[in-house]
Design an enzyme around this catalytic site. Structure first.
Site, PDB file in Angstrom:
ATOM      1  N   GLU A   1     -16.749  31.005  34.841  1.00 27.16           N
ATOM      2  CA  GLU A   1     -17.665  30.047  34.267  1.00 27.16           C
ATOM      3  C   GLU A   1     -18.319  28.963  35.216  1.00 27.16           C
ATOM      4  OE1 GLU A   1     -15.067  30.360  30.796  1.00 27.16           O
ATOM      5  OE2 GLU A   1     -14.806  30.566  32.833  1.00 27.16           O
TER       6      GLU A   1
ATOM      7  N   CYS B   1     -11.797  27.321  28.887  1.00 28.54           N
ATOM      8  CA  CYS B   1     -10.749  26.629  28.819  1.00 28.54           C
ATOM      9  C   CYS B   1     -11.464  25.052  28.822  1.00 28.54           C
ATOM     10  CB  CYS B   1      -9.858  26.721  30.226  1.00 28.54           C
ATOM     11  SG  CYS B   1     -10.714  26.218  31.741  1.00 28.54           S
TER      12      CYS B   1
ATOM     13  N   CYS C   1     -13.653  24.452  31.919  1.00 27.72           N
ATOM     14  CA  CYS C   1     -14.739  24.927  31.790  1.00 27.72           C
ATOM     15  C   CYS C   1     -15.700  24.231  30.805  1.00 27.72           C
ATOM     16  CB  CYS C   1     -14.608  26.517  31.750  1.00 27.72           C
ATOM     17  SG  CYS C   1     -13.757  27.100  33.350  1.00 27.72           S
TER      18      CYS C   1
ATOM     19  N   HIS D   1     -12.882  29.616  38.122  1.00 32.08           N
ATOM     20  CA  HIS D   1     -13.273  30.466  36.839  1.00 32.08           C
ATOM     21  C   HIS D   1     -14.511  31.003  36.931  1.00 32.08           C
ATOM     22  CE1 HIS D   1      -9.960  28.149  34.432  1.00 32.08           C
ATOM     23  NE2 HIS D   1      -9.261  28.767  35.606  1.00 32.08           N
TER      24      HIS D   1
END
Length: 150
Positions: free
Chosen positions: A55, A83, A86, A53
């Site tokens: 992040e 999410c 993260c 992701h």
């Protein structure tokens, strides 16, 4: 506030890089002392890695730049609410501040793990929310058209 807008616009540029790679358009910038120390965008399809992701990419880059795993005194700007995975990583990194654009009512941390962030982390939600949301909506609209046309 003007500084926050500038960094969120850079996160949106990162999201557009993801879009160009046919990735879900989420982008992220990490700032420390007025300097960008990390940036990232979704690479889950490119790397065949569900953990890639935006992040996570930005956290790794920031840790390498700063020479340590803790991001105290750092602000992370991301176009979509993190999410749970993260948010957990941001908590472990002891991030000082999180700024995000669009809320994610289906997968966002605030619904499933509101305590995941470090207790001292402050959160600013909804910065350039419409622009961030529009990028995501257009991506999924195009995906549905492509799928329907096959």
């Amino acid at each position: 506030m003007e500084e926050d807008l500038r960094y969120m616009r850079l996160a949106i540029e990162e999201a557009r890089k993801a879009l160009c790679r046919d990735e879900i358009p989420v982008g992220c910038i990490v700032v420390s002392g007025g300097h960008i120390v990390g940036r990232g965008h979704n690479l889950t399809e490119t790397l065949c890695d569900v953990t890639a992701h935006a992040e996570m990419q930005a956290l790794t880059a920031a840790a390498q730049t700063l020479g340590g795993k803790y991001l105290q005194d750092c602000t992370l700007y991301v176009t979509l609410e993190p999410c749970v995975m993260c948010a957990g990583a941001l908590g472990w990194a002891q991030l000082s501040r999180l700024v995000y654009g669009a809320a994610d009512p289906k997968r966002g941390y605030s619904r499933f793990a509101p305590q995941a962030l470090h207790p001292k982390c402050s959160v600013t939600a909804g910065l350039l929310e419409d622009e961030c949301r529009q990028l995501l909506q257009e991506f999924f609209r195009c995906k549905r058209r492509t799928t329907a046309g096959e």
